[in-house]
Motif scaffolding. Sequence first.
Motif, PDB file in Angstrom:
ATOM      1  N   GLU A 183       0.844  -1.187   0.000  1.00  0.00           N
ATOM      2  CA  GLU A 183       0.000   0.000   0.000  1.00  0.00           C
ATOM      3  C   GLU A 183       0.882   1.242   0.000  1.00  0.00           C
ATOM      4  N   ARG A 184       0.473   2.250  -0.772  1.00  0.00           N
ATOM      5  CA  ARG A 184       1.211   3.497  -0.806  1.00  0.00           C
ATOM      6  C   ARG A 184       0.951   4.279   0.482  1.00  0.00           C
ATOM      7  N   TYR A 185       2.034   4.649   1.194  1.00  0.00           N
ATOM      8  CA  TYR A 185       1.881   5.434   2.420  1.00  0.00           C
ATOM      9  C   TYR A 185       2.075   6.931   2.164  1.00  0.00           C
ATOM     10  N   ASN A 186       3.145   7.274   1.440  1.00  0.00           N
ATOM     11  CA  ASN A 186       3.377   8.666   1.041  1.00  0.00           C
ATOM     12  C   ASN A 186       4.195   8.666  -0.238  1.00  0.00           C
ATOM     13  N   ASP A 187       4.809   9.777  -0.560  1.00  0.00           N
ATOM     14  CA  ASP A 187       5.499   9.906  -1.845  1.00  0.00           C
ATOM     15  C   ASP A 187       6.734   9.021  -1.957  1.00  0.00           C
ATOM     16  N   HIS A 188       7.294   8.600  -0.835  1.00  0.00           N
ATOM     17  CA  HIS A 188       8.528   7.826  -0.932  1.00  0.00           C
ATOM     18  C   HIS A 188       8.516   6.501  -0.171  1.00  0.00           C
ATOM     19  N   LEU A 189       7.396   6.145   0.461  1.00  0.00           N
ATOM     20  CA  LEU A 189       7.328   4.885   1.208  1.00  0.00           C
ATOM     21  C   LEU A 189       6.070   4.097   0.871  1.00  0.00           C
ATOM     22  N   VAL A 190       6.218   2.775   0.843  1.00  0.00           N
ATOM     23  CA  VAL A 190       5.058   1.889   0.817  1.00  0.00           C
ATOM     24  C   VAL A 190       5.151   0.987   2.041  1.00  0.00           C
TER      25      VAL A 190
END
Length: 255
Positions: free
Chosen positions: A89-96
Amino acid sequence: MDLEVTKAITESWFSKLQENLCFDAAIAGTGPSGLIAALRIAEAGYKVSMFESKLAPGGGMWGGAMMFSSVAIQNEAVYLLDELEIPYERYNDHLVTCDSVLATSALIYHAAKRGVLIHNAMSVEDVVFKDDRVSGVVVNWGPVVREGLHVDPLSFRAKVVVDATGHPCMITETAARKNNIILNTPAGKVCGERSLNAAEGEAMTVENTKMIYPGLYVCGMAANGVFGSPRMGPVFGGMLLSGEKVAKLIIEELK
């Protein structure tokens, strides 16, 4: 029926063992960096065996963070999740984020599917050292080592050995201590892991992944332990990319 079961298990296991006394790469430790390295080296057509002192392979990735079964992975390593069909799942612009149990089991499955032989409950307690080169591993049962029993081990020969034992960097420490060798580190020795700095630790995990003595490579958290870099906590992109890097280096040497 009971004797048939016993014969089936022992005959198949010892047949597999006899066919795998010598191989191209021996990887001590079965965390995410070691598993990625193993499956990549096997994909290239080389014979790989892994050794895990505990019953279940997978290293620290199983536990997520404080047993919260979720781990974070940076964008740079997401392509590996896609390739191995690990949902995230995408958490923010640079982490899943992804489920730690699913991700770990997927890495184990894909390594085994590619022909990697994973020896669980086997501990690498020493290396084979010949002609100023690490040339294999010395192995005993994990419970034997943990109990401190005086039981002689067996040895396996390998063209290269990878220390993927995580924080203790046990293989490198043992090889350096027993053979008084100078390692390819700034201090010429195992420098020891520093305290947590996630950003620096992640970057240095990949940077420190390299051959540190003829025949001996380090990857994952063991690389940071050897070079004196920080730990990084429950973020695993650097671990996965470290496995990719060490596999490329080893494949190039084996060619």
